[in-house]
Design an enzyme around this catalytic site. Structure first.
Site, PDB file in Angstrom:
ATOM      1  N   LYS A 296       0.641  -1.233   0.056  1.00 55.84           N
ATOM      2  CA  LYS A 296      -0.044   0.020  -0.030  1.00 55.84           C
ATOM      3  C   LYS A 296       0.856   1.365  -0.056  1.00 55.84           C
ATOM      4  CE  LYS A 296      -1.565   2.956   2.919  1.00 55.84           C
ATOM      5  NZ  LYS A 296      -1.621   4.120   1.964  1.00 55.84           N
TER       6      LYS A 296
ATOM      7  N   GLU B 143       9.615   1.076  10.734  1.00 55.32           N
ATOM      8  CA  GLU B 143      10.497   2.332  10.317  1.00 55.32           C
ATOM      9  C   GLU B 143       9.985   3.575  10.725  1.00 55.32           C
ATOM     10  OE1 GLU B 143      12.539   5.433   9.450  1.00 55.32           O
ATOM     11  OE2 GLU B 143      12.911   4.669   7.650  1.00 55.32           O
TER      12      GLU B 143
ATOM     13  N   CYS C 227      13.221  11.139   6.630  1.00 57.65           N
ATOM     14  CA  CYS C 227      13.373  10.690   7.907  1.00 57.65           C
ATOM     15  C   CYS C 227      14.618  10.844   8.729  1.00 57.65           C
ATOM     16  CB  CYS C 227      12.903   9.297   8.045  1.00 57.65           C
ATOM     17  SG  CYS C 227      13.887   8.042   7.074  1.00 57.65           S
TER      18      CYS C 227
ATOM     19  N   GLU D 114       9.369  16.155  14.987  1.00 57.60           N
ATOM     20  CA  GLU D 114       9.642  16.058  13.888  1.00 57.60           C
ATOM     21  C   GLU D 114       8.922  16.828  12.738  1.00 57.60           C
ATOM     22  OE1 GLU D 114      11.030  12.258  10.687  1.00 57.60           O
ATOM     23  OE2 GLU D 114       8.976  11.967  11.855  1.00 57.60           O
TER      24      GLU D 114
END
Length: 523
Positions: free
Chosen positions: A200, A275, A314, A417
């Site tokens: 997906k 992750e 990331c 983040e």
């Protein structure tokens, strides 16, 4: 590219070897973030489409291809599908064919990745090269393996071996920032190990993952092994995580979504690989800047660390932690160069940085910068939307590379983040303080240390609680080296031997070569 996206229009769910429309008939327009205009249409799948794709993957893995009269999704006895039984050398050969096809289509796929995710075409091309490298690496890894690990049982009458088998049906949920790269880090080892899968992709950047399914088919992958459902996370992703016929779920994305995936997967006790996010320190000691060449390199790399792909990485080095004695000179030069970064449509020559992926992502970035300024940060560059130009349409989701000075660990922008072109600056005086600042995060994905002192480099690298640590560099990775994080950056690893191990189960086969009665019971 246009003819290919038209071919996919509205028929982008791949299950059991066929391209299908969504059961509901729903579609989604794919937006070019450089001008906010649609340029492709894909199917908008939901739980029903997900069930169809999982059934196809299950049948391909178990061998339920209809030969027993049950058909896809039937209740036949599980056996073995074609792909799990395919010899390792043949699986490796297919992965190498996929790598060759990626090289063949590098320009088309690089351009598609640029328009889909907003990055420059050059970044898109580099991504395709890295994807091909990943397929070749996992092909070489499985082809070179021994058939099993012999275990010394302490007697010649026993033959004991540990072998590795595929997990089964894998649900692969990938993010929007590196669509094809992140998909390949999951698909290549999953196939190398002999699994089937349902992928997906992010609903806003699905096009290159769809293209990869086409290449897998062209390379000769059996029907039902590779399946894709395009659709949102709250329907497709959630169903994959909870589905009882899924044996493993591998997710790359944000912490909140990753937590939900883990919770849903726990009900069926499936394997989970996550992750997640990062808040990555880039630690610069004064001795790294003692020469003009060293200073120039450290500043240049700090720009790359923070602003590649508009900071939507990331592992972005979004926290600059610089020794106090060189802070002012370093930050002044960094801000000067940040202001000169050429923003624009990624397909245009000379553009160095593209837009953010969506209006939502730009609004999120703006809110973080506003909060930081309210908390006392000092704006040294950026902090606003740029003026429109011919290569930078006013409708695009552009935001200037932003440097925020005089930050501290209590600030929200330092702890959370951002996933945008925002760099915060903190300072330190001692090595211990630098390490403490770098480790003061709930994440632990990546970090870097810059120093001319080899002993200090090794000490600091050894003390940093991050899954990847660069010394005098930032951002490179190797497909043969594990990638993943400590803390809330995730569970498990991608790439390297451990990345392949995620998609396998270990089985111990113990053979008694001289069986005889045990006589444990007298009667």
């Amino acid at each position: 590219m246009a003819d290919k996206t038209e071919q996919w229009a509205g028929k982008t769910i791949h299950a059991g070897g066929e391209w299908l429309e969504a059961v509901s008939g729903a579609t989604r327009e794919i937006i070019d973030p450089a001008d906010a205009l649609p340029f492709a249409v894909v199917a908008e799948g939901d739980e029903k489409d997900t069930d169809i794709a999982v059934a196809a993957a299950r049948a391909a893995f178990d061998g339920g291809d209809g030969a027993d009269g049950e058909g896809i999704g039937g209740a036949g006895v599980r056996g073995e599908g074609v792909w799990p039984r395919t010899p390792v050398t043949e699986r490796a050969a297919l992965l190498r064919r996929v790598a060759d096809l990626l090289v063949r289509d590098r320009e088309r796929l690089g351009l598609l990745e640029s328009r889909d995710a907003g990055k420059t075409v050059e970044e898109g091309r580099v991504d395709i090269d890295c994807v091909a490298d990943a397929f070749r690496y996992f092909a070489d890894l499985v082809a070179a393996e021994a058939p099993g690990r012999v275990v010394d049982a302490g007697t010649p009458d026993v033959h004991s071996v540990v072998v590795h088998e595929p997990v089964g049906v894998c649900a692969l949920i990938t993010p929007w920032n590196y669509p094809l790269l992140q998909a390949s880090w999951k698909i290549a080892p999953a196939l190398a190990a002999g699994n089937t899968f349902v992928v997906k992709p992010s609903e806003i950047t699905p096009l290159t993952t769809i293209a990869l399914i086409d290449l897998l088919v062209e390379a000769g992958l059996p029907a039902g092994v590779a399946n894709i459902v395009t659709g949102p996370g709250h329907t497709v992703g959630a169903r994959l995580a909870e589905h009882p016929d899924v044996d493993l779920v591998s997710f790359t994305g944000g912490l909140i979504s990753g937590t939900k995936v883990a919770q849903a997967a726990a009900v069926t006790v499936k394997k989970v690989a996550l992750e997640l996010g990062g808040k990555n320190p880039n630690v610069v000691f004064a001795d790294a800047c003692a020469t003009e060449e060293g200073f120039d390199t450290a500043v240049d790399q700090a720009l790359n660390a923070a602003f590649i792909h508009s900071g939507q990485v990331c592992s972005a080095g979004s926290r600059l932690i610089v020794e106090e004695t060189v802070r002012e000179r370093f930050v002044a030069e960094l801000a000067r160069r940040a202001e000169r970064i050429r923003l624009g449509r990624g397909t245009e020559d000379g553009v160095e940085c593209g837009p953010l992926v969506s209006e939502q992502q730009r609004a999120k970035t703006e809110s973080y910068v506003a909060a930081a300024l309210a908390e006392g940060a000092v704006l040294r560059s950026g902090g606003k939307r740029p003026e429109p130009t011919a290569t930078r349409p006013a409708t695009g989701y552009f935001y200037e590379p932003t440097v925020l000075d005089q930050c501290h660990r209590e600030m929200t922008v330092v702890r959370e983040e951002v996933f945008g072109p925002v760099l915060t600056v903190e300072t330190f005086r001692t090595e211990d303080e630098a390490v403490a600042l770098a480790n003061d995060t709930e994440y632990g994905l990546a970090g870097a240390v810059w120093t001319a002192d080899a002993g200090r480099a090794r000490r600091v690298a050894g003390r940093l609680r991050h899954g990847t640590v660069w010394i005098n560099d930032f951002h490179p990775y190797l497909p043969q080296a594990e990638w993943g994080g400590f803390g809330k950056s995730g569970v498990g690893r991608e790439l390297g031997p451990a990345g392949l191990a995620e998609y396998r189960e270990a089985k111990h086969v113990y053979q008694n070569l001289a069986p005889r009665p045990v006589r444990w019971f007298a009667g």
